[in-house]
Design an enzyme around this catalytic site. Structure first.
Site, mmCIF file in Angstrom:
data_model
loop_
_atom_site.group_PDB
_atom_site.id
_atom_site.type_symbol
_atom_site.label_atom_id
_atom_site.label_comp_id
_atom_site.label_asym_id
_atom_site.label_seq_id
_atom_site.Cartn_x
_atom_site.Cartn_y
_atom_site.Cartn_z
ATOM 1 N N ASP A 76 -18.948 38.940 4.971
ATOM 2 C CA ASP A 76 -20.054 39.810 5.370
ATOM 3 C C ASP A 76 -20.015 40.269 6.811
ATOM 4 O OD1 ASP A 76 -22.578 38.063 6.972
ATOM 5 O OD2 ASP A 76 -20.785 37.049 6.275
ATOM 6 N N ASP A 113 -16.246 33.795 2.061
ATOM 7 C CA ASP A 113 -16.978 33.276 3.209
ATOM 8 C C ASP A 113 -18.250 32.611 2.674
ATOM 9 O OD1 ASP A 113 -18.019 33.119 5.977
ATOM 10 O OD2 ASP A 113 -19.340 34.735 5.324
ATOM 11 N N ASP A 148 -21.634 31.589 4.929
ATOM 12 C CA ASP A 148 -22.867 32.079 5.552
ATOM 13 C C ASP A 148 -22.917 33.598 5.500
ATOM 14 O OD1 ASP A 148 -24.003 29.682 7.802
ATOM 15 O OD2 ASP A 148 -22.184 29.406 6.655
#
Length: 230
Positions: free
Chosen positions: A181, A17, A19
Site C-alpha cells: 500500500d 505487506d 500494515d
C-alpha cells in the site's frame, strides 16, 4: 504450505505487506507514538503525520517524529516507551480491511502460495496474524536484527526461500507478485524484480502510489482478487 494443485490462472505466489494492506493498524501505531512522545515531554504527532511516517519500520517512524537535534539517549527513551505501550495495545483498534481475510483464505485454497513480509517487529506480526489470519499464510515474517528491512529485497527473497523451490521458480517465471500500500512496497517489488499490485485503502493515496510508480492499483478486495487471478 498449501499442496493443492493450482488449477487457475494468474499469479501462483502472492507476497503481501501487512500494515495498510491486510490490517488497518494505524490507530494503534498512532496511540503508541503519542504515548511515547508525551512520556518524554515531546510535542504530539497528528494521526495524519503518523500515517505519513509509517512504512519503514518502528525506528524510522520514531526518527521522523523527533526533532532533528534529538540525542541518542532521547531516541532510546522514546523507543522504549513506544515498545512497551505497543506490546500491550497493538490490537486495541487494529482490524482487517474488508474482504481481505476471505480473499487470503480463498487464494490459499486455490493452491496459491501466500506469504506476508512486514517491517513491523516479528513478535507483533506473529501475534496479529494469529488473531486475524490463523493458518492462512504459508509464511509470515516481520523485521529482525538479521534481515534488512524493506525496500531491501532480502526479506522477500527470504520469504520465497521459506515458501520453497516452487515459489522461487514462480518468481523467476513471472508468476509471483507483491501486494502493498505504499511507496516502500512499490520499491520493494522493484528491488525484488517482482510485479506489484498496489492497494488504495491503506496509508497512501492513489496519487502518491502513482507518483511512486505503481502501475496497477486495486481499490477493493474484489479488484485485488481479479488482478491476482487475471
Amino acid at each position: 504450505m498449501s499442496d493443492t494443485k493450482l488449477g487457475t490462472t494468474g499469479y501462483a505466489t502472492v507476497i503481501f505487506d501487512l500494515d495498510g494492506t491486510l490490517l488497518n493498524t494505524i490507530e494503534d501505531l498512532h496511540l503508541a507514538l503519542a504515548h511515547a512522545l508525551d512520556a518524554c515531554g515531546l510535542a504530539p504527532a497528528t494521526l495524519a503525520q503518523t500515517q505519513a511516517r509509517v512504512g519503514n519500520g518502528r525506528a524510522k517512524l520514531i526518527e521522523r517524529s523527533l526533532p532533528a537535534s534529538a540525542s541518542p539517549e532521547l531516541t532510546t527513551r522514546v523507543t522504549s516507551a513506544f515498545d512497551h505501550y505497543y506490546a500491550a495495545h497493538k490490537n486495541d483498534h487494529t482490524h482487517p480491511y474488508p474482504g481481505m481475510v476471505e480473499l487470503a483464505a480463498r487464494l490459499r485454497d486455490e493452491g496459491r502460495r501466500v506469504a506476508v513480509v512486514s517491517n513491523k517487529s516479528n513478535y507483533a506480526v506473529r501475534e496479529l496474524m494469529d488473531s486475524y489470519y490463523p493458518g492462512v499464510f504459508d509464511v509470515a515474517m516481520g523485521s529482525s536484527d538479521t534481515v534488512p528491512k524493506k525496500p531491501n529485497r532480502i526479506m522477500v527473497d527470504t520469504a520465497l526461500t521459506r515458501l520453497g523451490a516452487a515459489a522461487q521458480a514462480d518468481a523467476a517465471a513471472g508468476r509471483a507478485v507483491y501486494v502493498g500500500d505504499s511507496e516502500v512496497d512499490v520499491a520493494t517489488a522493484a528491488n525484488a524484480d517482482l510485479p506489484c499490485i498496489a492497494v488504495s485503502w491503506g496509508f497512501r493515496t492513489v496519487e502518491q502510489l502513482r507518483a511512486a510508480g505503481a502501475a496497477t492499483i486495486a481499490s477493493t478486495a474484489d479488484e485485488l482478487a481479479h488482478a491476482i487471478r487475471g
